[in-house]
Design an enzyme around this catalytic site. Sequence first.
Site, PDB file in Angstrom:
ATOM      1  N   HIS A   1      -6.874  -2.359  -2.735  1.00 43.93           N
ATOM      2  CA  HIS A   1      -6.668  -3.781  -2.395  1.00 43.93           C
ATOM      3  C   HIS A   1      -7.406  -4.728  -3.353  1.00 43.93           C
ATOM      4  O   HIS A   1      -7.897  -5.784  -2.939  1.00 43.93           O
ATOM      5  CB  HIS A   1      -7.083  -4.056  -0.953  1.00 43.93           C
ATOM      6  N   HIS A  32      -1.610  -7.709   5.299  1.00 43.83           N
ATOM      7  CA  HIS A  32      -2.256  -6.531   5.898  1.00 43.83           C
ATOM      8  C   HIS A  32      -2.489  -6.743   7.393  1.00 43.83           C
ATOM      9  O   HIS A  32      -3.504  -6.320   7.940  1.00 43.83           O
ATOM     10  CB  HIS A  32      -3.586  -6.282   5.169  1.00 43.83           C
ATOM     11  N   GLU A  50       3.376  -2.539   5.778  1.00 46.49           N
ATOM     12  CA  GLU A  50       3.181  -3.405   4.624  1.00 46.49           C
ATOM     13  C   GLU A  50       4.223  -3.120   3.540  1.00 46.49           C
ATOM     14  O   GLU A  50       4.057  -2.181   2.758  1.00 46.49           O
ATOM     15  CB  GLU A  50       1.787  -3.186   4.048  1.00 46.49           C
TER      16      GLU A  50
END
Length: 356
Positions: free
Chosen positions: A106, A178, A314
């Site tokens: 991320h 997320h 996602e």
Amino acid sequence: MSVKIEKFGELPDGRTASLYHLKNHRGFEVCVTDFGVNIQSILVRNCRGEKTDVALGFDHLEDYLENNGMFGATVGRNVNRISNAEFQIDGIKYHLAKNRGKHNIHSDKEHGFHKVLWDAEVIDENAVRFSYISPDGEQGFPGELKVSVIYTVTEADGLILSYEAVSSKKTLINLTNHNYFNLGGHESGNVEDTEVRILADQFTPVDEETIPTGEIRKVEGTPMDFRERRTIGRDILSEDDQIRFGKGYDHNFVIRSPHCGIRKAAEAFHRQQGILMEIYSDLPGLQFYTGNTIRDVKGKGDIVYKKRSGFCMEPQYFPNSINTETFEAPVFEAGETYHAAVIYQFVSREEKENGQ
């Protein structure tokens, strides 16, 4: 339809963060803050007409300053894994934060897109555009990136996320949200009884460090087979290597018809609440994560979120695609525009039965 804005708190530097309430005439409501474009709540009618908040989140801005679990977060510049926290573009090597062992996940969980204040503009009675300019070199990525995401609430109880980004240099762009969903209600605990269907015949297996191996494997005969609706908990304690490596589900699925535009990618259904959520996207993959590492996080209403209190769906380009020859890499030339769209559509069982 309406957009209501309220003060959400003050940042350490004195700037004000706001909370945007997007609501339709039926009472479906999404609350999102301009700090990190984090989803704070999603209020959906269940089959009895009661409002249910199906998003894990926090009551106070201070908790989003921490937010190590990235609840409701807009993730950028790149979502998911990058092996060895580095990649190359045109022979130039770029280094990222090593925040998952020797790898990157991320982009930057401490200073990512979910931890900056975005500009916000109400562009319609049901839509808000959030914009941010990421400086050249931020998080280790090349190019100044101008990025925006439009949140739109529809009269049919849908949430549309429309992403757009353009860089001053050739760069990697892979954005998503997320959010952790719990269709039983954010306070209801374990999600293992939620039924899930994923429109994928294949997935991308991972190694022991949850980095994709580069293989694209059929889901048939594995715990990854969600072609027909089944509960999350059915095989989540399996001894299958993939389940062991992810400590549950934390895998990318290869969604069918990847280049046909927006199409259905997945759905989730909570039988007791009668809430069906459908996910549509124009992106090639879908990361399905079952909250395996949530550890006693105090959320809204002092509810303590625990392991598997929520799940994420996602849409995105495949993880580590920049370092994997067999995957389509989301590398964009300078001035080339990245576009992506995701729709979360909510339907109550009663509406479905009535054909609405």
